[in-house]
Design a protein around this motif. Structure first.
Motif, mmCIF file in Angstrom:
data_model
loop_
_atom_site.group_PDB
_atom_site.id
_atom_site.type_symbol
_atom_site.label_atom_id
_atom_site.label_comp_id
_atom_site.label_asym_id
_atom_site.label_seq_id
_atom_site.Cartn_x
_atom_site.Cartn_y
_atom_site.Cartn_z
ATOM 1 N N PHE A 117 0.752 -1.231 -0.155
ATOM 2 C CA PHE A 117 0.213 -0.005 0.139
ATOM 3 C C PHE A 117 0.768 1.191 -0.075
ATOM 4 N N PHE A 118 0.672 1.979 -1.044
ATOM 5 C CA PHE A 118 1.569 3.446 -1.067
ATOM 6 C C PHE A 118 0.748 4.642 -0.869
ATOM 7 N N ASP A 119 1.365 5.347 0.136
ATOM 8 C CA ASP A 119 0.973 6.322 0.612
ATOM 9 C C ASP A 119 1.758 7.894 0.163
ATOM 10 N N PHE A 120 1.140 8.854 -0.603
ATOM 11 C CA PHE A 120 1.892 9.951 -1.105
ATOM 12 C C PHE A 120 1.249 11.272 -0.648
ATOM 13 N N GLU A 121 2.168 12.200 0.130
ATOM 14 C CA GLU A 121 1.454 13.275 0.863
ATOM 15 C C GLU A 121 2.502 14.477 0.630
ATOM 16 N N GLY A 122 2.171 15.673 0.931
ATOM 17 C CA GLY A 122 2.999 16.837 0.974
ATOM 18 C C GLY A 122 2.779 17.705 1.887
ATOM 19 N N ASP A 123 3.496 18.842 2.410
ATOM 20 C CA ASP A 123 3.079 19.550 3.385
ATOM 21 C C ASP A 123 3.981 20.974 2.854
ATOM 22 N N PRO A 124 3.286 21.897 2.229
ATOM 23 C CA PRO A 124 4.070 23.046 1.659
ATOM 24 C C PRO A 124 4.642 24.087 2.798
ATOM 25 N N MET A 125 4.162 23.719 4.065
ATOM 26 C CA MET A 125 4.532 24.952 5.070
ATOM 27 C C MET A 125 5.288 24.312 6.126
ATOM 28 N N HIS A 126 5.880 23.042 5.588
ATOM 29 C CA HIS A 126 6.908 22.344 6.794
ATOM 30 C C HIS A 126 8.005 23.058 6.590
ATOM 31 N N ARG A 127 8.827 23.250 7.800
ATOM 32 C CA ARG A 127 10.069 23.951 7.927
ATOM 33 C C ARG A 127 10.929 22.896 8.821
#
Length: 395
Positions: free
Chosen positions: A337-347
C-alpha cells in the motif's frame, strides 16, 4: 515582542459613520467581491448571518507567517539595536487614537529611524472612507529613502501582496517622506523579491477605485448583498461563497466547474446544478466542448445521486474507461500500500544551518508483513540541492 498579524479584513465604522478600510480589505475585494460585500454587510449591521471561521490550515498559515515576520524583526533588531522603532497596534479604533499613532510614525520617519516596524498610516483624504495601514517594515536605504518591506509566507510573489505594498508606498509619498522606487517582499523561503512601484501602482489604483465604487453603490442601496448579483465578481469556492452557492444550487457546486464554463452554461439557459444534471445533451448554442460538457453533466448527475445517501457508503461511481482498471495485475502477497503526501508549510533545519522549506514528498508504504516505512524528500533553497531522510519504520 511578538509579531502582530493583521486579520483578514480591517473594515470597521467610526463613531461618525465613516468606514475605515485597510490594505487587507483591498486584498479581499480583489479576490472575491461577494465575500468583501458579505463582510461589509456585517460591519454595517445589515446581516446577522455568521461569517465563516478560518480553517485549521489558515490558522496554521497565520501562525507560521507571524513566526516568519518575527525572524525578520529579530534580524533587523540585531543590526540596528535600539535605533529600530517598533510600534504596538493601537488599542482604540477611534479617529483620535489612529491620528496619534500615525503622527508618531511620521515623526519617527522624519527623524531618520533606520527601521520602523508596524508603522501606522491613517489617511483621511476622504473623510467618509479613511484608510488605515500597518506596514511590516519601513527600511531606510543608504540614500535616505525608505523602502516598504513586507514578509509573506508564500514562496511566490502574489499580486495581492504587491497591492498592499503599493498602498503603503503611496502613504509615504502623501506624508512627504523620501521613498524608494522599489518595494520588497521577503518570501517564506527567505528569498527577497523586489518590484518597481511604477509597474504595480496603476493596478493598485484601479483595484482601489473599484473597491470604493462597490462600497458607495452598496451603501446607497441599503440592502445586503445577494448571491448571483451579476454586478459583483465571485471566487466561487472561497469560504464566503460555499454556503450561498450551495443554497442556490449554483453550477459552481459541481466539482471541476470553472467560472468561464459557468458563464457559458448560464448563457445557454442552464443556471443550476440540478438543471445541468437533467440535461445530458449539450444545448444548442452552448460553446463548451462536447467532451467537457459530458463530463460536467455526469459529475452533476453523480452529485445528485449522492445527496441524501448514507454518508458512510462509497460515493456513486461511473467507469468511463475500464482499460486502466483491466490492466491491473491480480492481487499478490508482495503487494504494498503506497501513500503519497506533502506539506508546503513544513520547515526544518538542515545540518549546515540552512532552512529546508516545504516537505515536498512523503512516501509511505506497507509491505506484506504489515511493516510501515516512509521516506521524506525536502526542497532546499537551491533547486539543485535536495536531501532525503529515511525515517524509522514502525509496524
Amino acid at each position: 515582542m511578538s509579531a502582530a498579524r493583521p486579520s483578514l479584513t480591517g473594515m470597521y465604522l467610526l463613531t461618525d459613520g465613516a468606514l475605515v478600510t485597510s490594505a487587507s480589505d483591498l486584498t479581499l475585494a480583489s479576490g472575491c467581491e461577494f465575500a468583501f460585500l458579505r463582510v461589509l454587510d456585517h460591519r454595517l449591521g445589515w446581516s446577522s448571518d455568521p461569517l465563516p471561521e478560518d480553517d485549521a490550515m489558515l490558522r496554521r498559515a497565520a501562525e507560521l507567517g507571524g513566526a516568519h515576520e518575527e525572524r525578520m524583526l529579530e534580524r533587523l533588531r540585531a543590526e540596528h539595536g535600539d535605533a529600530l522603532v517598533a510600534f504596538p497596534r493601537p488599542e482604540g479604533r477611534d479617529a483620535a487614537t489612529l491620528r496619534d499613532a500615525a503622527e508618531a510614525t511620521r515623526l519617527a520617519l522624519a527623524a531618520g529611524a533606520p527601521v520602523v516596524y508596524q508603522g501606522v498610516f491613517f489617511d483621511e483624504t476622504d473623510p467618509a472612507l479613511p484608510f488605515v495601514g500597518y506596514a511590516d517594515f519601513l527600511v531606510r536605504r543608504p540614500d535616505g529613502r525608505y523602502r516598504v518591506v513586507d514578509t509573506k509566507l508564500s514562496r511566490h510573489v502574489r499580486v495581492t501582496a504587491l497591492l498592499q505594498l503599493a498602498a503603503y508606498h503611496e502613504q509615504l509619498q502623501r506624508l512627504g517622506i523620501p521613498v524608494d522606487d522599489e518595494v520588497e517582499l521577503v518570501l517564506g523561503d527567505e528569498r527577497v523579491e523586489t518590484a518597481r512601484v511604477e509597474d504595480i501602482a496603476p493596478v493598485f489604483r484601479l483595484r482601489r477605485a473599484r473597491m470604493h465604487a462597490i462600497i458607495a453603490e452598496h451603501r446607497a442601496e441599503g440592502a445586503p448583498v445577494r448571491w448571483g448579483d451579476p454586478r459583483y465578481a465571485v471566487d466561487g469556492r472561497c469560504p464566503h461563497c460555499e454556503g450561498p452557492a450551495a443554497a442556490a444550487d449554483d453550477l459552481l457546486t459541481v466539482a471541476g466547474m470553472r467560472l468561464s464554463q459557468r458563464a457559458r452554461l448560464v448563457a445557454a439557459g442552464i443556471r443550476t446544478a440540478g438543471e445541468l444534471a437533467a440535461t445530458p445533451l449539450r444545448p444548442a448554442g452552448c460553446d463548451i466542448a462536447e467532451p467537457s460538457y459530458a463530463a460536467l453533466n455526469l459529475q452533476a448527475a453523480l452529485q445528485r445521486v449522492a445527496v441524501g445517501a448514507d454518508p458512510h457508503a462509497p460515493p456513486p461511481v461511473v467507469v468511463t474507461d475500464p482499460r486502466p482498471i483491466a490492466a491491473l495485475p491480480a492481487p499478490s502477497p508482495g503487494d504494498i500500500f503506497f501513500d503519497f503526501e506533502g506539506d508546503p508549510m513544513h520547515r526544518a533545519a538542515g545540518s549546515a544551518g540552512q532552512t529546508w522549506w516545504g516537505l515536498d514528498f512523503l512516501f509511505g508504504w506497507v509491505d506484506a508483513d504489515g511493516r510501515f516505512d516512509r521516506c521524506l524528500l525536502y526542497t532546499s533553497p537551491s533547486p539543485r540541492d535536495r536531501t532525503r531522510s529515511r525515517m524509522p519504520s514502525s509496524a
